[in-house]
Design an enzyme around this catalytic site. Structure first.
Site, PDB file in Angstrom:
ATOM      1  N   HIS A 128      22.460  20.495  40.720  1.00 59.01           N
ATOM      2  CA  HIS A 128      21.140  20.506  40.077  1.00 59.01           C
ATOM      3  C   HIS A 128      21.093  21.637  39.069  1.00 59.01           C
ATOM      4  O   HIS A 128      21.472  22.770  39.354  1.00 59.01           O
ATOM      5  CB  HIS A 128      20.063  20.684  41.143  1.00 59.01           C
ATOM      6  CG  HIS A 128      18.731  21.076  40.591  1.00 59.01           C
ATOM      7  ND1 HIS A 128      18.114  20.366  39.587  1.00 59.01           N
ATOM      8  CD2 HIS A 128      17.904  22.108  40.885  1.00 59.01           C
ATOM      9  CE1 HIS A 128      16.959  20.946  39.291  1.00 59.01           C
ATOM     10  NE2 HIS A 128      16.817  22.006  40.067  1.00 59.01           N
ATOM     11  N   CYS A 138      13.223  18.954  43.362  1.00 55.15           N
ATOM     12  CA  CYS A 138      14.482  18.920  42.605  1.00 55.15           C
ATOM     13  C   CYS A 138      15.627  18.242  43.353  1.00 55.15           C
ATOM     14  O   CYS A 138      16.662  17.954  42.754  1.00 55.15           O
ATOM     15  CB  CYS A 138      14.884  20.336  42.191  1.00 55.15           C
ATOM     16  SG  CYS A 138      13.705  21.110  41.068  1.00 55.15           S
ATOM     17  N   ASN A 179      15.665  23.007  33.343  1.00 58.30           N
ATOM     18  CA  ASN A 179      15.543  22.427  34.676  1.00 58.30           C
ATOM     19  C   ASN A 179      14.616  21.225  34.586  1.00 58.30           C
ATOM     20  O   ASN A 179      13.414  21.377  34.395  1.00 58.30           O
ATOM     21  CB  ASN A 179      14.995  23.479  35.639  1.00 58.30           C
ATOM     22  CG  ASN A 179      14.848  22.961  37.068  1.00 58.30           C
ATOM     23  OD1 ASN A 179      14.856  21.762  37.316  1.00 58.30           O
ATOM     24  ND2 ASN A 179      14.686  23.883  38.012  1.00 58.30           N
TER      25      ASN A 179
END
EC number: 2.3.1.180
Length: 328
Positions: A244, A116, A274
């Site tokens: 993020h 990520c 996500n």
């Protein structure tokens, strides 16, 4: 006699995204998982996510986002394609060369794996190559199809992840230009590798949610503070924090520790979930489209992911209009 020239920098000149057409809501998931919308939303902030259709891979989304970013920048070529992804189309070779070829580019191309944190890692690597003169223009893409590695029966991960891609074009410019990347900072801690992982011999991603939450909040806060300080900014100078999009509670906790009001925190997790390496460029595109970030705004981008990895970047937002694509 002229004064000294501003220091060179990599400058963001284009932004593009791609989301699969299929939308999966919390109610959809509740039909086969022991959960419901209220449970998912209260713990993650997520209401829906996009899912790639069978046969659609990371490369497909990356090509669409890359083409959109080049269109946004008014360019049709570049000499570097960097693809940040955890879900390459093949274990070997890398996906980036095929993406470059499909875009009609004969460019240097490679994949980067930082989960990520991949997009921020990619920005830093590409910016270093641009400012060093290794390349003149770089296309940095974050793309992931996490539906290919998430166990659909695992409530811990199945409710969290979505598929998507986002990309930016970086060009050589000066530090005083809108869009200039002023500073990047990266870090890792391999002792936490088991917190977010596909175990050896396994097919599906596993995640220790409580431990990840604690590490993410602490690390993202410290990283954001550090990169802002390196850029010469106090928390009051930050116009927008683009973290993020892992979990709304993480974003809220980091903002609180940084002393940032809610209106300065960019969030689109409710609509996309996500999306791993695609997370930050997708959030940038949404915020740019609806006016939450504008030309001249001082942005801090911060990510945390498996590895463990983390990274932050400070930049001043350019006058760039995102180009968005939707694919099956």
């Amino acid at each position: 006699m002229t004064g000294p020239h501003p220091a060179p920098a990599a400058v963001v000149t284009g932004l593009g995204t791609c989301l699969p057409e299929t939308v999966v809501t919390n109610d959809d998931l509740s039909r086969h998982l022991d959960t419901d919308h209220a449970w998912i939303h209260s713990r993650t902030g997520i209401a829906r996510r996009h899912r790639a259709s069978p046969g659609t891979g990371t490369g497909d989304l990356a090509v669409a986002a890359g083409a959109a970013a080049l269109k946004s920048a008014g360019r049709d070529d570049c000499d570097l394609v960097l693809l940040a992804t955890t879900t390459p189309d093949r274990r070997c070779p890398a996906t980036a060369p095929a993406v470059a070829s499909r875009l009609g580019l004969e460019a240097a191309a490679f994949d980067l794996s930082a989960v990520c944190s991949g997009f921020v890692y990619g920005l830093s690597a590409a910016a270093a190559m641009v400012t060093a003169g290794t390349c003149e223009r770089a296309l940095v893409i974050g793309a992931d199809v996490y539906s290919s590695i998430v166990d659909p029966t695992d409530r811990t991960t199945a409710v969290v992840f979505g598929d998507g891609a986002g990309a930016v074009v970086l060009e050589r410019g000066s530090r005083d230009a809108p869009g200039a990347l002023l500073h990047c900072e990266l870090g890792s801690d391999g002792t936490g590798a088991d917190l977010i992982t596909i175990p050896p011999g396994g097919d599906h991603l596993t995640m220790q949610g409580r431990a990840v939450y604690t590490r993410a909040v602490t690390t993202m806060t410290e990283s954001a503070r550090s990169v802002a300080r390196a850029a010469g900014w106090s928390p009051d100078d930050i116009d927008a924090f683009v973290g993020h999009q892992a979990n709304q509670r993480i974003l809220t906790s980091v903002a609180k520790r940084l002393g940032l009001p809610a209106e300065r925190v960019v969030s689109n997790i409710a609509d996309v979930g996500n999306t791993a390496a695609a997370s930050i460029p997708l959030a940038l595109a949404d915020a740019s489209a609806d006016g939450r970030i504008r030309q001249g705004d001082r942005l801090v981008l911060t990510a945390f992911g498996g590895g463990l990895t983390w990274g932050s970047a400070a930049l001043v937002w350019p006058d760039t209009e995102a180009v968005c694509d939707v694919r099956a």
